[in-house]
Design a protein around this motif. Structure first.
Motif, PDB file in Angstrom:
ATOM      1  N   ILE A  19       0.974  -1.418  -0.006  1.00 52.05           N
ATOM      2  CA  ILE A  19      -0.021  -0.040   0.036  1.00 52.05           C
ATOM      3  C   ILE A  19       1.021   1.207  -0.005  1.00 52.05           C
ATOM      4  N   GLN A  20       0.536   2.091  -0.955  1.00 56.36           N
ATOM      5  CA  GLN A  20       1.284   3.168  -0.869  1.00 56.36           C
ATOM      6  C   GLN A  20       0.570   4.673  -0.440  1.00 56.36           C
ATOM      7  N   PRO A  21       0.518   4.693   0.900  1.00 53.95           N
ATOM      8  CA  PRO A  21      -0.481   5.825   1.587  1.00 53.95           C
ATOM      9  C   PRO A  21      -0.001   7.174   1.015  1.00 53.95           C
ATOM     10  N   PHE A  22      -1.118   8.097   1.124  1.00 55.12           N
ATOM     11  CA  PHE A  22      -0.835   9.450   1.010  1.00 55.12           C
ATOM     12  C   PHE A  22      -1.729  10.147   1.863  1.00 55.12           C
ATOM     13  N   PRO A  23      -1.540  11.289   2.235  1.00 56.27           N
ATOM     14  CA  PRO A  23      -2.392  12.199   3.013  1.00 56.27           C
ATOM     15  C   PRO A  23      -3.971  12.107   2.746  1.00 56.27           C
ATOM     16  N   GLY A  24      -4.760  11.655   3.698  1.00 55.05           N
ATOM     17  CA  GLY A  24      -6.031  11.239   3.636  1.00 55.05           C
ATOM     18  C   GLY A  24      -6.265   9.966   2.439  1.00 55.05           C
ATOM     19  N   VAL A  37     -25.173   5.371   2.289  1.00 55.36           N
ATOM     20  CA  VAL A  37     -25.933   4.463   3.389  1.00 55.36           C
ATOM     21  C   VAL A  37     -26.632   5.343   4.343  1.00 55.36           C
ATOM     22  N   ALA A  38     -26.101   6.631   4.216  1.00 58.47           N
ATOM     23  CA  ALA A  38     -26.607   7.732   5.318  1.00 58.47           C
ATOM     24  C   ALA A  38     -26.457   7.263   6.788  1.00 58.47           C
ATOM     25  N   ILE A  39     -25.086   6.800   6.754  1.00 56.51           N
ATOM     26  CA  ILE A  39     -24.666   6.731   8.393  1.00 56.51           C
ATOM     27  C   ILE A  39     -23.592   7.347   8.716  1.00 56.51           C
ATOM     28  N   PRO A  40     -23.143   7.609   9.890  1.00 57.72           N
ATOM     29  CA  PRO A  40     -22.113   8.474  10.235  1.00 57.72           C
ATOM     30  C   PRO A  40     -20.908   7.871   9.998  1.00 57.72           C
ATOM     31  N   THR A  41     -19.903   8.504   9.779  1.00 62.55           N
ATOM     32  CA  THR A  41     -18.502   7.514   9.345  1.00 62.55           C
ATOM     33  C   THR A  41     -17.257   8.631  10.097  1.00 62.55           C
ATOM     34  N   GLY A  42     -16.217   7.591  10.524  1.00 63.20           N
ATOM     35  CA  GLY A  42     -15.025   8.074  10.757  1.00 63.20           C
ATOM     36  C   GLY A  42     -13.872   8.267   9.698  1.00 63.20           C
ATOM     37  N   ALA A  43     -13.208   9.140   9.629  1.00 66.21           N
ATOM     38  CA  ALA A  43     -12.180   9.234   8.693  1.00 66.21           C
ATOM     39  C   ALA A  43     -10.731   9.127   9.274  1.00 66.21           C
ATOM     40  N   VAL A  44     -10.008   8.029   8.716  1.00 63.16           N
ATOM     41  CA  VAL A  44      -8.605   7.961   9.359  1.00 63.16           C
ATOM     42  C   VAL A  44      -7.489   7.642   8.557  1.00 63.16           C
ATOM     43  N   SER A  63      -4.997  20.485  10.730  1.00 65.92           N
ATOM     44  CA  SER A  63      -6.285  21.075  11.151  1.00 65.92           C
ATOM     45  C   SER A  63      -7.057  21.389   9.710  1.00 65.92           C
ATOM     46  N   ILE A  64      -6.330  21.900   8.838  1.00 70.11           N
ATOM     47  CA  ILE A  64      -7.169  22.201   7.399  1.00 70.11           C
ATOM     48  C   ILE A  64      -7.530  21.146   6.672  1.00 70.11           C
ATOM     49  N   GLN A  65      -6.816  20.279   6.599  1.00 68.52           N
ATOM     50  CA  GLN A  65      -7.115  18.904   6.013  1.00 68.52           C
ATOM     51  C   GLN A  65      -8.368  18.444   6.679  1.00 68.52           C
ATOM     52  N   ALA A  66      -8.511  18.141   8.301  1.00 67.22           N
ATOM     53  CA  ALA A  66      -9.467  17.627   8.977  1.00 67.22           C
ATOM     54  C   ALA A  66     -10.630  18.671   8.639  1.00 67.22           C
TER      55      ALA A  66
END
Length: 339
Positions: A258-263, A276-283, A289-292
């Motif tokens: 896997i070659q990860p990159f920001p976000g 699905v209209a369900i809350p999700t968490g991003a990781v 802070s700007i990215q978040a």
């Protein structure tokens, strides 16, 4: 413009003061190797609560001793674990944060001296043991272990539990066609592969009434693995079963480059949230802070899970507030240095 990163959010009766979550990360710090909380764990988690993280999630905590990733993992498989876990949860609460614990079973990725279990007798790679395929009795015992673990989490005072169904651990092994080759009611079609997780959730819900999060690996990086249509199906079922949020990670099911990159994992959270209209968490390499804020403002996810950034900087929330020009309340003891 309102800064969503520092806005509250409520799941059932639990309100988080902001959208910053400490992602569960194994610390491999149990000495002796009996799964009990050590002084390190208290300091480690409390310091992030002092730093004004909204939700502190403890690392993968084994519901059975044979379900540990390593012999140095935290455990919740017996009564003696409750006291230490309650101490951690209480210290988190002292600073206005909410506490969570990730309930886990490593399955075939357990690196232990004893026999290990999985849905099918397939080793992760040449460096891992070949697991024993689980019998129906062992499946039922494991479901019961998750239920009892949730009861212990309740006794320890946690506000949220997360079920670890990602990163190639046991529940993920049942979900994936790459690792689940069973021919009974727990294998074959995706409806059957979901059965193990479904039954765990139903068992837990009989004694746990607070929010339940589920972490999934929403990309298996293999052409024969689950695809996004499958993950949408799983997310739909999780929503029907009352899960409050899906924590969207990727990988770990089979060896992959896997070659990860920001976000890089954020689009998975966005797809499931929108379909699905369900809350999700991003990781996944969310560092600024700007990215978040971009993720939250554009409704791509509801929570921001931070891992390595919070290892590097327990006071990331203060750094983010400075960058966004948000007036973040200081812990009273830190007021002199909070400018």
């Amino acid at each position: 413009m309102e800064h969503k990163l520092f806005s509250p959010i409520t799941f059932k009766e639990v309100t988080l003061k902001n959208r910053i979550v400490m992602s569960p990360m194994c610390m491999y710090a149990c000495e002796p190797e009996d799964g009990t909380v050590q002084d390190f764990h208290v300091t480690h988690y409390e310091s992030r609560a002092v730093g004004q993280v909204g939700l502190i999630m403890l690392e993968a905590t084994a519901v059975q001793p044979e379900g540990r990733i390593s012999t140095k993992d935290l455990g919740i498989w017996c009564e003696k674990h409750i006291e230490g876990l309650k101490k951690v949860s209480d210290r988190i609460h002292t600073h206005g944060a909410k506490s969570s614990i990730q309930l886990a079973h490593a399955g075939r990725k357990a690196n232990l001296p004893n026999d290990i279990l999985a849905p099918s007798a397939i080793a992760f790679n040449e460096n891992y043991k070949t697991p024993n395929a689980m019998s129906i009795d062992q499946i039922n015992e494991t479901i019961q272990s998750f239920k009892v673990a949730a009861d212990r989490a309740n006794q320890a005072g946690f506000d949220v539990i997360e079920i670890h169904a990602a990163h190639g651990y046991l529940i993920n092994q049942f979900l994936s066609p790459l690792t689940n080759k069973r021919t009974d009611s727990y294998g074959g079609a995706k409806e059957n592969r979901y059965r193990f997780l479904s039954e765990i959730l139903e068992a837990i819900k009989t004694i746990w009434k607070a929010p339940i999060f589920v972490r999934i690996s929403a990309d298996e990086y293999h052409k024969d693995g689950n695809n996004m249509e499958d993950f949408i199906y799983y997310a739909e079922q999780l929503k029907k079963q009352g899960v409050s949020l899906i924590d969207c990670s990727t990988g770990g099911v089979v060896p992959a480059t896997i070659q990860p990159f920001p976000g890089y994992q954020v689009p998975k959270a966005e797809i499931l949230k929108k379909h699905v209209a369900i809350p999700t968490g991003a990781v996944g390499l969310i560092t600024s802070s700007i990215q978040a804020e971009e993720v939250l403002q554009n409704n791509r996810a509801d929570l921001i899970f931070l891992g390595r950034e919070l290892l590097r900087n327990p006071y990331w929330a203060k750094q983010a507030a400075n960058e966004l020009q948000f007036d973040l309340d200081a812990p009273k003891s830190y007021e002199r240095g909070w400018l």
